[in-house]
Design an enzyme around this catalytic site. Structure first.
Site, mmCIF file in Angstrom:
data_model
loop_
_atom_site.group_PDB
_atom_site.id
_atom_site.type_symbol
_atom_site.label_atom_id
_atom_site.label_comp_id
_atom_site.label_asym_id
_atom_site.label_seq_id
_atom_site.Cartn_x
_atom_site.Cartn_y
_atom_site.Cartn_z
ATOM 1 N N ARG A 104 -1.403 -2.323 -6.821
ATOM 2 C CA ARG A 104 -1.818 -3.573 -6.184
ATOM 3 C C ARG A 104 -2.824 -4.317 -7.060
ATOM 4 O O ARG A 104 -2.715 -5.524 -7.285
ATOM 5 C CB ARG A 104 -2.411 -3.281 -4.802
ATOM 6 C CG ARG A 104 -1.385 -2.809 -3.799
ATOM 7 C CD ARG A 104 -2.016 -2.165 -2.572
ATOM 8 N NE ARG A 104 -2.930 -3.041 -1.845
ATOM 9 C CZ ARG A 104 -2.560 -3.990 -0.990
ATOM 10 N NH1 ARG A 104 -1.269 -4.211 -0.773
ATOM 11 N NH2 ARG A 104 -3.465 -4.699 -0.349
ATOM 12 N N TYR A 163 0.627 -16.892 13.193
ATOM 13 C CA TYR A 163 1.480 -18.065 13.037
ATOM 14 C C TYR A 163 1.866 -18.299 11.571
ATOM 15 O O TYR A 163 2.878 -18.916 11.300
ATOM 16 C CB TYR A 163 0.762 -19.300 13.592
ATOM 17 C CG TYR A 163 0.774 -19.357 15.101
ATOM 18 C CD1 TYR A 163 1.965 -19.552 15.798
ATOM 19 C CD2 TYR A 163 -0.389 -19.180 15.833
ATOM 20 C CE1 TYR A 163 1.982 -19.576 17.186
ATOM 21 C CE2 TYR A 163 -0.379 -19.205 17.212
ATOM 22 C CZ TYR A 163 0.808 -19.408 17.886
ATOM 23 O OH TYR A 163 0.826 -19.422 19.254
ATOM 24 N N HIS A 174 -3.452 -9.431 2.547
ATOM 25 C CA HIS A 174 -4.861 -9.688 2.843
ATOM 26 C C HIS A 174 -4.889 -10.874 3.786
ATOM 27 O O HIS A 174 -5.028 -12.025 3.383
ATOM 28 C CB HIS A 174 -5.638 -10.007 1.563
ATOM 29 C CG HIS A 174 -5.841 -8.812 0.696
ATOM 30 N ND1 HIS A 174 -6.234 -8.895 -0.622
ATOM 31 C CD2 HIS A 174 -5.701 -7.482 0.945
ATOM 32 C CE1 HIS A 174 -6.332 -7.683 -1.139
ATOM 33 N NE2 HIS A 174 -6.005 -6.814 -0.202
ATOM 34 N N LYS A 219 -2.141 -2.344 7.950
ATOM 35 C CA LYS A 219 -3.579 -2.119 8.092
ATOM 36 C C LYS A 219 -4.220 -3.180 8.972
ATOM 37 O O LYS A 219 -5.087 -2.873 9.792
ATOM 38 C CB LYS A 219 -4.223 -2.128 6.702
ATOM 39 C CG LYS A 219 -5.724 -1.905 6.725
ATOM 40 C CD LYS A 219 -6.277 -1.878 5.320
ATOM 41 C CE LYS A 219 -7.787 -1.656 5.325
ATOM 42 N NZ LYS A 219 -8.353 -1.619 3.950
ATOM 43 N N ARG A 231 0.847 -1.179 0.000
ATOM 44 C CA ARG A 231 0.000 0.000 0.000
ATOM 45 C C ARG A 231 0.893 1.243 0.000
ATOM 46 O O ARG A 231 2.001 1.217 0.555
ATOM 47 C CB ARG A 231 -0.912 0.007 1.226
ATOM 48 C CG ARG A 231 -1.865 -1.197 1.288
ATOM 49 C CD ARG A 231 -2.682 -1.195 2.562
ATOM 50 N NE ARG A 231 -3.606 -2.336 2.612
ATOM 51 C CZ ARG A 231 -3.318 -3.534 3.121
ATOM 52 N NH1 ARG A 231 -2.112 -3.751 3.645
ATOM 53 N NH2 ARG A 231 -4.202 -4.510 3.110
ATOM 54 N N HIS A 269 -2.811 3.319 -5.294
ATOM 55 C CA HIS A 269 -3.236 1.975 -4.886
ATOM 56 C C HIS A 269 -3.371 1.049 -6.083
ATOM 57 O O HIS A 269 -3.447 -0.176 -5.921
ATOM 58 C CB HIS A 269 -4.582 2.056 -4.156
ATOM 59 C CG HIS A 269 -4.456 2.292 -2.688
ATOM 60 N ND1 HIS A 269 -4.299 1.269 -1.787
ATOM 61 C CD2 HIS A 269 -4.472 3.435 -1.960
ATOM 62 C CE1 HIS A 269 -4.232 1.775 -0.564
ATOM 63 N NE2 HIS A 269 -4.323 3.090 -0.643
#
Length: 392
Positions: A331, A364, A354, A265, A238, A328
């Site tokens: 992306r 993890y 995401h 984010k 981003r 943006h």
């Protein structure tokens, strides 16, 4: 003799507290520590009482006189100013603004600094002026809807819905802490205009991508900005994650960019494999800004990053309109093309940060697909080179 600001500023502390009278029962109390506070002497129901108004200079001489006059008006109506002040204080503790600020203080540790500031700024500007002083338990759904309609009238339906969500959380916090019995915002579901989302502008046609890359290479503006645009194309990050980057996050030996959770984010650490081409850009950038903490410092201060409008302004300067390409958009460009080329969707999503809704699983698995992503990013950088050089 009435006090003046000049005389007040000249008063020095003494070994004992002193009083300097202004008139109408108002006087300035000067403590040995030097603190100057406004106080009013008055009688109520035959008893002499004292009301503290505030400290000087936070409360000016003019304001102190006005507050003193307000207290005397209450006396003429048979109301004790001290009791009124205590009652107002109790109400203030249960006001929408007080509870909203308390809720925000409890929540902000889980948010990025920028997001926390944005949440409080939205509520402060749009809700506090109308509902802030009222007890939260007395605010009705129509009260809140009236405020949200004002936001909608500006054409800011997205912001109106976001503020309703924040208000709902504030009401639920008040319920949990025993200061409200219902969530007035919950009754407004469906009452606001839905926000229609639009996709961010992005170039996804390979031939046009080649033209975009050549335009960036030929950019004659600030070279730091140019490097930022190149990294947007090579990393899928981003814009904010790039421009706020710090040099200690870069590991050139492992060819990794380790972005801490506080800057992401989704509030999870993010590992970004760096292609050889990305490393070349970073080495060029290091020659310019590598002596400081920030990778993209602003021109006015090395301790503040470039603004969030910098990359957009550069794209416009190169001739790309807002409905054609945005910061943006790199992306979307990468995601669209890589999915079309058959790369694993999970690896693409992980590279885009995401993360899964289950945060524990996300913690993890933050390095999950790293080997696949290394290969994908190397091949992506080579593919961009081919588009830049041949248009195919």
């Amino acid at each position: 003799m009435p006090l003046t600001d000049t005389a007040i500023r000249g008063i020095k502390p003494a070994d004992k507290a002193r009083k300097f009278f202004d008139g109408n029962g108002l006087f300035l109390y000067v403590a040995p520590s030097g603190t100057k506070s406004w106080r009013v002497k008055y009688r109520f129901q035959g008893r002499e009482k004292l009301l503290t108004l505030g400290t000087y200079p936070q409360l000016s001489l003019k304001e102190a006189r006005e507050t003193c006059n307000d207290a005397k008006k209450l006396l003429r109506r048979g109301i004790d100013p001290s009791a009124q002040k205590k009652a107002s204080s109790r109400i203030g503790e249960k006001s929408f603004e007080a509870i909203a600020r308390e809720w925000h203080a409890n929540k902000k540790s889980a948010w990025s600094e920028r997001y926390a500031e944005a949440v409080l700024e939205r509520i402060s500007a749009n809700v506090f002026p109308y509902l802030g002083k009222y007890p939260i338990s007395e605010i009705t759904p129509p009260d809140l809807l009236s405020v949200l309609r004002k936001i909608e009238a500006r054409g800011a339906s997205y912001q109106a819905n976001r503020i309703r969500e924040s208000c709902s959380q504030i009401f639920r916090y008040a319920i949990a802490t025993g200061r409200a019995e219902r969530d007035a915002a919950a009754d407004l579901r469906g009452a606001l205009k839905p926000h229609v989302t639009t996709s961010r502008a992005a170039i996804t046609d390979p031939v046009e991508v080649g033209g975009l890359l050549r335009a960036i290479d030929a950019y004659t503006g600030n070279i730091v900005t140019k490097c930022g645009l190149q990294l947007l194309a090579l990393t899928f990050l981003r814009p904010g994650e790039v421009r706020l980057g710090e040099w200690d996050e870069i590991d050139m030996e492992e060819k990794l960019w380790r972005i801490p959770a506080r800057r992401m984010k989704m509030r999870l650490d993010h590992l970004v494999p760096l292609s050889s081409q990305a490393c070349v850009v970073l080495e060029e950038l290091r020659q310019i800004t590598g002596r400081g903490r920030l990778m993209f410092p602003g021109l006015r201060s090395s301790e503040r990053a470039i603004s969030d409008a910098t990359f957009i302004a550069a794209l416009r300067r190169m001739g790309f309109e807002k409905d054609e390409m945005c910061a943006h958009g790199f992306r979307s460009m990468a995601s669209t093309i890589l999915n079309e080329q058959g790369y694993p969707a999970d690896a693409i999503e992980k590279q885009l940060a995401h993360n899964p809704r289950n945060k524990i699983r996300g913690i993890y698995n933050r390095a999950e697909y790293l080997s696949e992503r290394r290969r994908m990013m190397d091949e992506w950088a080579d593919y961009l080179d081919s588009l830049r050089n041949t248009g195919r």
